[in-house]
Design an enzyme around this catalytic site. Sequence first.
Site, PDB file in Angstrom:
ATOM      1  N   HIS A 148      22.478  12.581  29.072  1.00  0.00           N
ATOM      2  CA  HIS A 148      21.870  13.699  29.797  1.00  0.00           C
ATOM      3  C   HIS A 148      22.900  14.814  29.867  1.00  0.00           C
ATOM      4  O   HIS A 148      23.945  14.659  30.504  1.00  0.00           O
ATOM      5  CB  HIS A 148      21.472  13.227  31.206  1.00  0.00           C
ATOM      6  CG  HIS A 148      20.947  14.303  32.110  1.00  0.00           C
ATOM      7  ND1 HIS A 148      19.599  14.463  32.360  1.00  0.00           N
ATOM      8  CD2 HIS A 148      21.575  15.261  32.844  1.00  0.00           C
ATOM      9  CE1 HIS A 148      19.430  15.464  33.211  1.00  0.00           C
ATOM     10  NE2 HIS A 148      20.616  15.965  33.520  1.00  0.00           N
TER      11      HIS A 148
ATOM     12  N   SER B 127      26.484  15.607  34.504  1.00  0.00           N
ATOM     13  CA  SER B 127      25.821  16.393  35.542  1.00  0.00           C
ATOM     14  C   SER B 127      26.410  17.781  35.714  1.00  0.00           C
ATOM     15  O   SER B 127      25.732  18.696  36.185  1.00  0.00           O
ATOM     16  CB  SER B 127      25.903  15.661  36.885  1.00  0.00           C
ATOM     17  OG  SER B 127      25.593  14.302  36.759  1.00  0.00           O
TER      18      SER B 127
ATOM     19  N   TYR C 121      28.868  19.799  40.142  1.00  0.00           N
ATOM     20  CA  TYR C 121      27.483  19.326  40.033  1.00  0.00           C
ATOM     21  C   TYR C 121      26.542  20.514  39.825  1.00  0.00           C
ATOM     22  O   TYR C 121      26.525  21.457  40.615  1.00  0.00           O
ATOM     23  CB  TYR C 121      27.140  18.578  41.316  1.00  0.00           C
ATOM     24  CG  TYR C 121      25.911  17.714  41.274  1.00  0.00           C
ATOM     25  CD1 TYR C 121      25.782  16.686  40.356  1.00  0.00           C
ATOM     26  CD2 TYR C 121      24.888  17.897  42.202  1.00  0.00           C
ATOM     27  CE1 TYR C 121      24.661  15.870  40.340  1.00  0.00           C
ATOM     28  CE2 TYR C 121      23.766  17.088  42.204  1.00  0.00           C
ATOM     29  CZ  TYR C 121      23.657  16.077  41.267  1.00  0.00           C
ATOM     30  OH  TYR C 121      22.542  15.267  41.257  1.00  0.00           O
TER      31      TYR C 121
ATOM     32  N   ARG D  18      11.437  17.959  36.661  1.00  0.00           N
ATOM     33  CA  ARG D  18      12.316  17.329  37.657  1.00  0.00           C
ATOM     34  C   ARG D  18      13.607  18.135  37.780  1.00  0.00           C
ATOM     35  O   ARG D  18      13.832  18.798  38.772  1.00  0.00           O
ATOM     36  CB  ARG D  18      12.588  15.867  37.304  1.00  0.00           C
ATOM     37  CG  ARG D  18      13.115  15.048  38.499  1.00  0.00           C
ATOM     38  CD  ARG D  18      14.599  15.222  38.723  1.00  0.00           C
ATOM     39  NE  ARG D  18      15.382  14.838  37.556  1.00  0.00           N
ATOM     40  CZ  ARG D  18      16.671  15.140  37.416  1.00  0.00           C
ATOM     41  NH1 ARG D  18      17.316  15.833  38.344  1.00  0.00           N
ATOM     42  NH2 ARG D  18      17.325  14.767  36.318  1.00  0.00           N
ATOM     43  N   ASP D  19      14.454  18.151  36.754  1.00  0.00           N
ATOM     44  CA  ASP D  19      15.669  18.968  36.813  1.00  0.00           C
ATOM     45  C   ASP D  19      15.303  20.448  36.886  1.00  0.00           C
ATOM     46  O   ASP D  19      15.992  21.251  37.527  1.00  0.00           O
ATOM     47  CB  ASP D  19      16.557  18.699  35.593  1.00  0.00           C
ATOM     48  CG  ASP D  19      18.043  18.761  35.918  1.00  0.00           C
ATOM     49  OD1 ASP D  19      18.435  19.652  36.690  1.00  0.00           O
ATOM     50  OD2 ASP D  19      18.813  17.929  35.412  1.00  0.00           O
TER      51      ASP D  19
ATOM     52  N   HIS E  91      24.082  19.069  30.305  1.00  0.00           N
ATOM     53  CA  HIS E  91      23.814  20.408  30.838  1.00  0.00           C
ATOM     54  C   HIS E  91      24.530  21.416  29.960  1.00  0.00           C
ATOM     55  O   HIS E  91      25.538  21.107  29.317  1.00  0.00           O
ATOM     56  CB  HIS E  91      24.234  20.520  32.301  1.00  0.00           C
ATOM     57  CG  HIS E  91      23.234  19.938  33.249  1.00  0.00           C
ATOM     58  ND1 HIS E  91      22.248  20.692  33.847  1.00  0.00           N
ATOM     59  CD2 HIS E  91      23.036  18.661  33.667  1.00  0.00           C
ATOM     60  CE1 HIS E  91      21.493  19.904  34.604  1.00  0.00           C
ATOM     61  NE2 HIS E  91      21.950  18.665  34.513  1.00  0.00           N
TER      62      HIS E  91
ATOM     63  N   HIS F   3      15.187  22.376  40.247  1.00  0.00           N
ATOM     64  CA  HIS F   3      16.343  23.050  40.843  1.00  0.00           C
ATOM     65  C   HIS F   3      16.310  24.547  40.553  1.00  0.00           C
ATOM     66  O   HIS F   3      16.576  25.370  41.429  1.00  0.00           O
ATOM     67  CB  HIS F   3      17.642  22.445  40.310  1.00  0.00           C
ATOM     68  CG  HIS F   3      17.890  21.038  40.732  1.00  0.00           C
ATOM     69  ND1 HIS F   3      18.043  20.675  42.057  1.00  0.00           N
ATOM     70  CD2 HIS F   3      18.013  19.892  40.006  1.00  0.00           C
ATOM     71  CE1 HIS F   3      18.259  19.365  42.127  1.00  0.00           C
ATOM     72  NE2 HIS F   3      18.238  18.874  40.905  1.00  0.00           N
TER      73      HIS F   3
END
Length: 339
Positions: A199, A170, A290, A16-17, A201, A20
């Site tokens: 979550h 995010s 983002y 899913r991520d 990054h 990108h």
Amino acid sequence: MNISNKKIILHDMCLRDGMHAKRHQISLAEMTQLATALDDAGVPLIEVTHGDGLGGNSVNYGFAAHSDEEYLSTVIPLMKQAKISALLLPGIGTVDHLRMAHELGVSTIRVAAQCTEADVTEQHISLSRQLGLDTVGFLMMAHMLEPKALLEQAKLMESYGANCIYCTDSAGYMLQDDVFERISVLRDGLKPDTQIGFHGHHNLALGVANSLTAVEAGAERIDGSAAGLGAGAGNTPLEVFNAVATRMGASTDVDVFKLMAAAEEIVVPMMDQAIRVDRDSLVLGYAGVYSSFLLHAKRAAEKYGVPSEAILLKLGQMKTVGGQEDMIEDVAINLAKSR
């Protein structure tokens, strides 16, 4: 830091991520190979949708190689122990998308909203619970709210029926103290049986450290991606987090070496470019932008002949959020005019 004897539920984001980082062009064969490897490693939750969630196929967000229905209907029947989740952003995904995912066998729906806009999730969270799904409220760009204000938004999602609330970094902007404060406030302020998730990054190379801090503060679910495949500098590299957490005495029930193998032998060869902290992704983390804006900004930079880091810095100054992808090109045009 002491996380020994803590039970951690790992949730993989590659499909899913990771969309990108792949411009949403993951094939059904790649999806099948990776999902079955993650399942075999013992990963309990795997997310599968367009990078921007159910219904994300569009001019604004990019067209995937296949529809959400195709991805989900291909992967779900192959799972032996893993459950499949789907992301849904109100305004992109609809209740019809939610029902479709439920009918195909999705077990978890994660309803995502900008951290100041939890009220837009009521319809989708309520329906998800009515359908008997594991229902997650996913508060994006959580660095933009102070902990107590974040708790108030989380309480709204909880009141709609969410049984788990995520603090979502995010932009990969948070430092460890930022994570500890927010997770601690959520854990203290929500119902004892409401789970907390984090979550991260890796834009400041803090994905693993921040996720460990989240567990210490009371988070039970941790997102990551094998080999870090995801937006920006990627998500928390799941195989690294799993190895560290296991060494620290936490329990994930995920095989350390099988997850390493999936990352090295399947995910790395899938990558269009190395997932690393380069200048642009570092700017994302530094300026609080983002993470999925990265490739959009790179394309706009090439099109209009302006530095991508200048575009990202301006977007950070403007405090843009997910869903404002159309502004990336506007910023690039204005920067080109001012040169």
